[in-house]
Enzyme design. Sequence first.
Site, PDB file in Angstrom:
ATOM      1  N   ARG A 102      -8.827 -19.496 -17.731  1.00 40.73           N
ATOM      2  CA  ARG A 102      -8.572 -17.929 -17.765  1.00 40.73           C
ATOM      3  C   ARG A 102      -8.130 -17.639 -16.291  1.00 40.73           C
ATOM      4  O   ARG A 102      -7.622 -17.013 -15.894  1.00 40.73           O
ATOM      5  CB  ARG A 102      -9.844 -17.313 -18.209  1.00 40.73           C
ATOM      6  CG  ARG A 102      -9.915 -15.854 -18.036  1.00 40.73           C
ATOM      7  CD  ARG A 102      -8.415 -15.204 -18.272  1.00 40.73           C
ATOM      8  NE  ARG A 102      -8.002 -15.737 -20.127  1.00 40.73           N
ATOM      9  CZ  ARG A 102      -6.800 -15.473 -20.455  1.00 40.73           C
ATOM     10  NH1 ARG A 102      -5.730 -15.028 -19.862  1.00 40.73           N
ATOM     11  NH2 ARG A 102      -6.365 -16.225 -21.478  1.00 40.73           N
ATOM     12  N   LYS A 137      -2.242  -2.009  -0.199  1.00 44.02           N
ATOM     13  CA  LYS A 137      -2.420  -1.520  -1.300  1.00 44.02           C
ATOM     14  C   LYS A 137      -2.650  -2.896  -2.400  1.00 44.02           C
ATOM     15  O   LYS A 137      -1.701  -2.923  -3.222  1.00 44.02           O
ATOM     16  CB  LYS A 137      -1.370  -0.585  -2.058  1.00 44.02           C
ATOM     17  CG  LYS A 137      -1.405   0.676  -1.248  1.00 44.02           C
ATOM     18  CD  LYS A 137      -0.332   1.597  -1.440  1.00 44.02           C
ATOM     19  CE  LYS A 137      -0.207   2.971  -0.357  1.00 44.02           C
ATOM     20  NZ  LYS A 137       0.807   3.766  -0.624  1.00 44.02           N
ATOM     21  N   LYS A 169      -2.779   5.768  11.758  1.00 43.20           N
ATOM     22  CA  LYS A 169      -1.988   6.566  10.814  1.00 43.20           C
ATOM     23  C   LYS A 169      -2.387   8.007  11.153  1.00 43.20           C
ATOM     24  O   LYS A 169      -3.046   8.449  12.100  1.00 43.20           O
ATOM     25  CB  LYS A 169      -2.439   6.199   9.347  1.00 43.20           C
ATOM     26  CG  LYS A 169      -2.139   4.756   9.214  1.00 43.20           C
ATOM     27  CD  LYS A 169      -2.202   4.269   7.787  1.00 43.20           C
ATOM     28  CE  LYS A 169      -1.242   4.806   6.800  1.00 43.20           C
ATOM     29  NZ  LYS A 169      -1.144   4.380   5.471  1.00 43.20           N
ATOM     30  N   GLU A 202       1.992   5.472  13.284  1.00 42.07           N
ATOM     31  CA  GLU A 202       2.927   6.373  12.531  1.00 42.07           C
ATOM     32  C   GLU A 202       3.289   7.510  12.972  1.00 42.07           C
ATOM     33  O   GLU A 202       2.767   8.116  13.859  1.00 42.07           O
ATOM     34  CB  GLU A 202       2.030   6.477  11.077  1.00 42.07           C
ATOM     35  CG  GLU A 202       2.644   7.302  10.093  1.00 42.07           C
ATOM     36  CD  GLU A 202       1.479   7.781   8.818  1.00 42.07           C
ATOM     37  OE1 GLU A 202       1.212   6.903   8.267  1.00 42.07           O
ATOM     38  OE2 GLU A 202       1.141   8.620   8.901  1.00 42.07           O
ATOM     39  N   ASP A 224       7.188   7.445   8.764  1.00 42.67           N
ATOM     40  CA  ASP A 224       6.643   7.779   7.474  1.00 42.67           C
ATOM     41  C   ASP A 224       7.597   8.828   6.634  1.00 42.67           C
ATOM     42  O   ASP A 224       7.392  10.077   7.215  1.00 42.67           O
ATOM     43  CB  ASP A 224       5.209   7.961   7.311  1.00 42.67           C
ATOM     44  CG  ASP A 224       4.452   8.259   6.389  1.00 42.67           C
ATOM     45  OD1 ASP A 224       4.704   7.457   5.289  1.00 42.67           O
ATOM     46  OD2 ASP A 224       3.879   9.300   6.048  1.00 42.67           O
TER      47      ASP A 224
END
Length: 285
Positions: A102, A137, A169, A202, A224
């Site tokens: 698995r 992410k 950021k 950013e 961005d």
Amino acid sequence: MISEAQFQNELELIIENALREDIGDGDHSSLACIPKEARGKAKLLVKDEGVIAGVEFAKMVFSHVEKDMIVETFINDGESVKYGDIVFNVFGSSQAILKAERLVLNAMQRMSAIATKTKYFVDLLEGTPTKILDTRKTTPGIRALEKWAVKIGGGENHRFALYDMIMLKDNHIDFAGGITNAINKTKKYLQESNRDLKIIVEARDIDEVKEILTCEGVYRILLDNFTYDMTKEAVRMIGDKCLTESSGNINEKTIRQYAECGVNYISSGALTHSVYNMDLSLKAI
């Protein structure tokens, strides 16, 4: 970026935790009906198409469960596969194969999906100097696997985590009282803590690009959610002062146009957070 030793340690932690989670105090289904001394053979069967990834990780898993497990490989990481292909055969204790099954399938199905999507984006950029980057992410607990899959698909890794690169950021900038303050405080922190980390900043508009360019020591500017025209203007302004990266709502329909604006990198969270697992199975033979 993290070292090879750190990366290998992350992989070992993933294996140990996944097997702990899955096996607990024993695979009682196998223990109940398969003799301890039984030996078996299984094949990794492809029931889909795309780019295979996770073969080397599967070898690590099998070896972790049983040191003398033998894997006979027919298709390597990064190669294209189609329905009916056999990626490898594995020989060893029948109980051990089932313990590893698995984890091997879960990892390879997701890694192959990520590698396939990354290769698709890489192909869209063919002929341009722009590189595709992943992001943070990722699925908690298996970031090392997902970033490995991006590299197998031909992409490049952004920072691995919060500790191996500085990325200022919007929230960092706002909390710090502006771009210049954030950059100056960061450089002071790095000097005082004796750390050598690259700094990415950013920018949300052209004025912020201009302000960043007044500061020394910035490795890359992240543009961005810029439009094409804004991106072209920013790239022209930045020149060779530092590297450029585009990010924000960039997809397969727009990625080529952003690349043609001249940016060095395009980062996309979709490489890891929006994929459908490749259909694979491990069958006894």
